[in-house]
Design a protein around this motif. Structure first.
Motif, PDB file in Angstrom:
ATOM      1  N   ILE A 176      31.090  58.241 -94.521  1.00  0.00           N
ATOM      2  CA  ILE A 176      31.125  56.821 -94.874  1.00  0.00           C
ATOM      3  C   ILE A 176      29.707  56.369 -95.239  1.00  0.00           C
ATOM      4  O   ILE A 176      29.495  55.666 -96.232  1.00  0.00           O
ATOM      5  CB  ILE A 176      31.686  55.981 -93.698  1.00  0.00           C
ATOM      6  CG1 ILE A 176      33.134  56.398 -93.368  1.00  0.00           C
ATOM      7  CG2 ILE A 176      31.595  54.482 -93.989  1.00  0.00           C
ATOM      8  CD1 ILE A 176      34.147  56.102 -94.441  1.00  0.00           C
ATOM      9  N   GLU A 177      28.731  56.816 -94.442  1.00  0.00           N
ATOM     10  CA  GLU A 177      27.336  56.473 -94.749  1.00  0.00           C
ATOM     11  C   GLU A 177      26.906  57.064 -96.094  1.00  0.00           C
ATOM     12  O   GLU A 177      26.206  56.423 -96.870  1.00  0.00           O
ATOM     13  CB  GLU A 177      26.418  56.994 -93.634  1.00  0.00           C
ATOM     14  CG  GLU A 177      26.631  56.281 -92.308  1.00  0.00           C
ATOM     15  CD  GLU A 177      25.996  57.024 -91.131  1.00  0.00           C
ATOM     16  OE1 GLU A 177      25.269  58.018 -91.352  1.00  0.00           O
ATOM     17  OE2 GLU A 177      26.247  56.614 -89.977  1.00  0.00           O
ATOM     18  N   LEU A 178      27.351  58.289 -96.336  1.00  0.00           N
ATOM     19  CA  LEU A 178      26.981  58.950 -97.596  1.00  0.00           C
ATOM     20  C   LEU A 178      27.591  58.220 -98.797  1.00  0.00           C
ATOM     21  O   LEU A 178      26.917  57.982 -99.805  1.00  0.00           O
ATOM     22  CB  LEU A 178      27.446  60.421 -97.553  1.00  0.00           C
ATOM     23  CG  LEU A 178      27.246  61.238 -98.817  1.00  0.00           C
ATOM     24  CD1 LEU A 178      25.795  61.200 -99.300  1.00  0.00           C
ATOM     25  CD2 LEU A 178      27.687  62.692 -98.592  1.00  0.00           C
ATOM     26  N   LEU A 179      28.875  57.840 -98.686  1.00  0.00           N
ATOM     27  CA  LEU A 179      29.517  57.077 -99.772  1.00  0.00           C
ATOM     28  C   LEU A 179      28.745  55.789-100.046  1.00  0.00           C
ATOM     29  O   LEU A 179      28.477  55.432-101.190  1.00  0.00           O
ATOM     30  CB  LEU A 179      30.970  56.744 -99.401  1.00  0.00           C
ATOM     31  CG  LEU A 179      31.985  57.894 -99.375  1.00  0.00           C
ATOM     32  CD1 LEU A 179      33.278  57.449 -98.692  1.00  0.00           C
ATOM     33  CD2 LEU A 179      32.285  58.400-100.778  1.00  0.00           C
ATOM     34  N   GLN A 180      28.376  55.091 -98.965  1.00  0.00           N
ATOM     35  CA  GLN A 180      27.653  53.820 -99.119  1.00  0.00           C
ATOM     36  C   GLN A 180      26.271  54.038 -99.725  1.00  0.00           C
ATOM     37  O   GLN A 180      25.826  53.279-100.581  1.00  0.00           O
ATOM     38  CB  GLN A 180      27.534  53.118 -97.761  1.00  0.00           C
ATOM     39  CG  GLN A 180      28.867  52.548 -97.302  1.00  0.00           C
ATOM     40  CD  GLN A 180      28.857  52.097 -95.839  1.00  0.00           C
ATOM     41  OE1 GLN A 180      27.951  52.469 -95.089  1.00  0.00           O
ATOM     42  NE2 GLN A 180      29.865  51.325 -95.442  1.00  0.00           N
ATOM     43  N   TYR A 181      25.606  55.088 -99.267  1.00  0.00           N
ATOM     44  CA  TYR A 181      24.266  55.416 -99.767  1.00  0.00           C
ATOM     45  C   TYR A 181      24.325  55.702-101.272  1.00  0.00           C
ATOM     46  O   TYR A 181      23.521  55.177-102.062  1.00  0.00           O
ATOM     47  CB  TYR A 181      23.758  56.634 -99.003  1.00  0.00           C
ATOM     48  CG  TYR A 181      22.421  57.180 -99.426  1.00  0.00           C
ATOM     49  CD1 TYR A 181      21.340  56.354 -99.712  1.00  0.00           C
ATOM     50  CD2 TYR A 181      22.225  58.572 -99.498  1.00  0.00           C
ATOM     51  CE1 TYR A 181      20.101  56.894-100.067  1.00  0.00           C
ATOM     52  CE2 TYR A 181      20.994  59.106 -99.845  1.00  0.00           C
ATOM     53  CZ  TYR A 181      19.943  58.263-100.147  1.00  0.00           C
ATOM     54  OH  TYR A 181      18.723  58.795-100.499  1.00  0.00           O
ATOM     55  N   LEU A 182      25.298  56.503-101.676  1.00  0.00           N
ATOM     56  CA  LEU A 182      25.431  56.838-103.100  1.00  0.00           C
ATOM     57  C   LEU A 182      25.727  55.590-103.928  1.00  0.00           C
ATOM     58  O   LEU A 182      25.135  55.377-104.987  1.00  0.00           O
ATOM     59  CB  LEU A 182      26.546  57.883-103.294  1.00  0.00           C
ATOM     60  CG  LEU A 182      26.199  59.299-102.824  1.00  0.00           C
ATOM     61  CD1 LEU A 182      27.447  60.172-102.764  1.00  0.00           C
ATOM     62  CD2 LEU A 182      25.156  59.946-103.741  1.00  0.00           C
ATOM     63  N   ARG A 183      26.627  54.752-103.433  1.00  0.00           N
ATOM     64  CA  ARG A 183      26.958  53.533-104.188  1.00  0.00           C
ATOM     65  C   ARG A 183      25.750  52.605-104.285  1.00  0.00           C
ATOM     66  O   ARG A 183      25.516  51.994-105.321  1.00  0.00           O
ATOM     67  CB  ARG A 183      28.157  52.824-103.555  1.00  0.00           C
ATOM     68  CG  ARG A 183      29.464  53.574-103.784  1.00  0.00           C
ATOM     69  CD  ARG A 183      30.679  52.704-103.472  1.00  0.00           C
ATOM     70  NE  ARG A 183      30.784  52.374-102.068  1.00  0.00           N
ATOM     71  CZ  ARG A 183      31.588  52.994-101.200  1.00  0.00           C
ATOM     72  NH1 ARG A 183      32.352  53.996-101.605  1.00  0.00           N
ATOM     73  NH2 ARG A 183      31.646  52.615 -99.950  1.00  0.00           N
ATOM     74  N   ALA A 184      24.984  52.532-103.189  1.00  0.00           N
ATOM     75  CA  ALA A 184      23.795  51.675-103.208  1.00  0.00           C
ATOM     76  C   ALA A 184      22.789  52.175-104.239  1.00  0.00           C
ATOM     77  O   ALA A 184      21.965  51.408-104.734  1.00  0.00           O
ATOM     78  CB  ALA A 184      23.155  51.645-101.818  1.00  0.00           C
ATOM     79  N   ARG A 185      22.867  53.467-104.588  1.00  0.00           N
ATOM     80  CA  ARG A 185      21.972  54.015-105.591  1.00  0.00           C
ATOM     81  C   ARG A 185      22.651  54.153-106.955  1.00  0.00           C
ATOM     82  O   ARG A 185      22.252  54.961-107.789  1.00  0.00           O
ATOM     83  CB  ARG A 185      21.446  55.389-105.131  1.00  0.00           C
ATOM     84  CG  ARG A 185      20.628  55.325-103.851  1.00  0.00           C
ATOM     85  CD  ARG A 185      19.489  54.294-103.964  1.00  0.00           C
ATOM     86  NE  ARG A 185      18.577  54.363-102.833  1.00  0.00           N
ATOM     87  CZ  ARG A 185      17.411  55.016-102.869  1.00  0.00           C
ATOM     88  NH1 ARG A 185      17.014  55.631-103.953  1.00  0.00           N
ATOM     89  NH2 ARG A 185      16.644  55.030-101.798  1.00  0.00           N
TER      90      ARG A 185
END
Lengths: 344, 344
Positions: A176-185
């Motif tokens: 979930i953190e990885l999905l959010q991190y990627l979207r934030a970038r």
């Protein structure tokens, strides 16, 4: 600003409230500097952070324009728990009594017979083909909106027996953190699942932040049919259009996106071609696989690396060897993930 | 600010440079107040502007959240010229000599024979089925990236014989303005075409501002194959996966988007189900059809409203009657469009 300089500044500004302000700023800066708090420091986390920096920093030679930032994730075993059996199969099992009431002739099919008997061993002995035929019979025949509502209602009530929690609680917090991190970038995050496209769409937005148009899955044909009120609906037909597994994954990706992913994440032999396809695009690409090696916190299966064999989510040694040869990153649940579930 | 007040202000500010500044501001304000300058004032333009205001004004009872703002456009005959024959068919014809060199046995098939003979009457007599079989044979067998490059190169060089211009110049300026207007108001604009998905993707972004993931079209199966260099590619197979026409349009929309469009725009009988599907969602929806009734500036065909019949882009009277009955908006090229092409 390091700790001593910050403390010094706080003292200069005078007292506790300034210290507390500095503390808040620090916490915020920590969050900013570590977007993946549930990941242990190590090669897997490093690979992610390096990849994201390299592809999103405008000054980087590996910079990828925002429109081309596509990341694809398998679901079962990659984003949430797939053992002892895929959640969608549990949903199909739960629908069996109702479907047999409507179509009694199905009671004689091996998969239906096994489910109706409640005999766990018999159910466990069903082949994937028998299970898929049961899915075809139980999850078709209704219009797409009715189906979405039925899945959404079921998934709110149903509980995984081991944790006695909704299946949607069994998503992996690091992912979930990885999905959010990627979207934030600036990455668009897609789910590319062997599961049913419309099954996953029914909950993907609240659970993963992934909207329906970014869910690629196994597709059934749809019939355009008039309803009693004169309005037309799309009815799910028991006709397989795309089996979104193995070579069907790159195929589904091309049909829905038309771009090669920069980043692909899977966990089993069914994800191999998706990773190969991403990787073959050249330039900065990241291919990752979750290895389920944590029988205490989750499940342990492979059979790669001497882990127990499994019919669900098979990760054979040959896939592990290919990953090593091609520079794919294998994520160990046990040693790379600090925390597996948000409820821990 | 009306003209007199502006002139007065300009005079007060003193002289020519102020007048010229005021003129520029005026032009800008005009563009802002009329996002559709190539549309004549009238019911069609009104319907668009009212629909957009109603669905994007947060205070409106018909407000649609940005994530749900989906507009779908047919391509051939709706966004660009489709007469005397679909551009993709011209591309397929142009590939015939090369394909026959590689596979001489095709020279005996009726469609290939006709094209190789150059006999216009014979070519015109080919059935849509024969044409599609020629498309299947000429536009498959290569990997998706090679195909995209070949389409992109061809479409840059090829010329429409009537206007002696690239086919991509034959896009309708009013529709380009409409696509831009919708996007500026938070709509995602999709192309939903009976033409090949990958054919249209090769030029959709520069021509329409529509990225590959927003092109839904007729889909062929894709084989995942290793190349000589060990990298794998997706090869176009002569296996029809989705015929994105008629009932295939709502089906393709659901598979790729998973949402019902708020706005659907077509021009022929193949778009009927797409419009019905959008409309059946209830609430604020807009369904529109272009009627080709301008033989001077473009082409005239129906056979609705007594226009000449046509094998390409048929708009039968029954579709016209359904539009009137269901409150769909029929756009007359002749009286609703001030300008058809940007080069006019």
């Amino acid at each position: 600003m390091d700790l001593r300089r910050r403390e010094f500044a706080a003292l200069m500004l005078g007292g506790a409230s300034a210290l507390s302000l500095a503390g808040r700023a620090d916490a915020q800066s920590d969050r900013e500097s570590d977007p993946l708090p549930s990941w242990h420091a190590g090669p897997a986390k490093d690979a992610i952070v390096k990849f994201v920096h390299a592809t999103t920093d405008a000054a980087s030679p590996a910079f990828v324009p925002p429109a081309e930032r596509v990341a694809t994730f398998d679901q079962d075993g990659t984003l949430w728990v797939e053992h002892p059996i895929y959640t969608q199969i549990v949903f199909a099992f739960d629908r069996v009594p109702q479907v047999v009431k409507e179509r009694p002739e199905l009671a004689d099919e091996p998969a239906f017979k096994a489910v109706l008997s409640g005999d766990r061993e018999l159910i466990a002995s069903l082949s994937m083909e028998e299970l898929l035929s049961l899915v075809g019979a139980t999850l078709t025949g209704m219009d797409v909106e009715t189906y979405r509502d039925e899945v959404a209602a079921w998934i709110q009530d149903a509980r995984d027996p081991r944790w006695n929690r909704p299946y949607t609680d069994l998503v992996y917090q690091p992912q979930i953190e990885l999905l959010q991190y990627l979207r934030a970038r600036g990455y668009r995050t897609y789910i590319v699942t062997g599961g049913g496209q419309d099954f996953v769409r029914a909950y993907s937005e609240p659970v993963y932040g992934v909207p329906p148009e970014q869910v690629i899955g196994t597709m059934f044909g749809l019939g355009f049919q008039p309803r009693a009120d004169g309005k037309s609906v799309l009815v799910r037909e028991p006709k397989l259009l795309l089996n979104d597994d193995n070579a069907g994954k790159p195929e589904g990706i091309h049909l829905v996106i038309g771009r090669r992913p920069q980043f692909a994440f899977g966990n089993s032999t069914g994800d191999r071609q998706m990773l190969e396809y991403a990787e073959a695009g050249g330039g900065p690409r990241l291919a990752m696989l979750v290895l389920h090696d944590d029988g205490e916190r989750e499940y342990a299966y492979g059979p790669a690396r001497g882990l127990p064999d499994s019919k669900i989510g098979t990760f054979p040694q040959s896939l592990y060897d290919q990953a090593m040869k091609d520079g794919w990153t294998v994520v160990s649940m046990k040693s790379d993930w600090k925390r597996i579930f948000a409820f821990e």
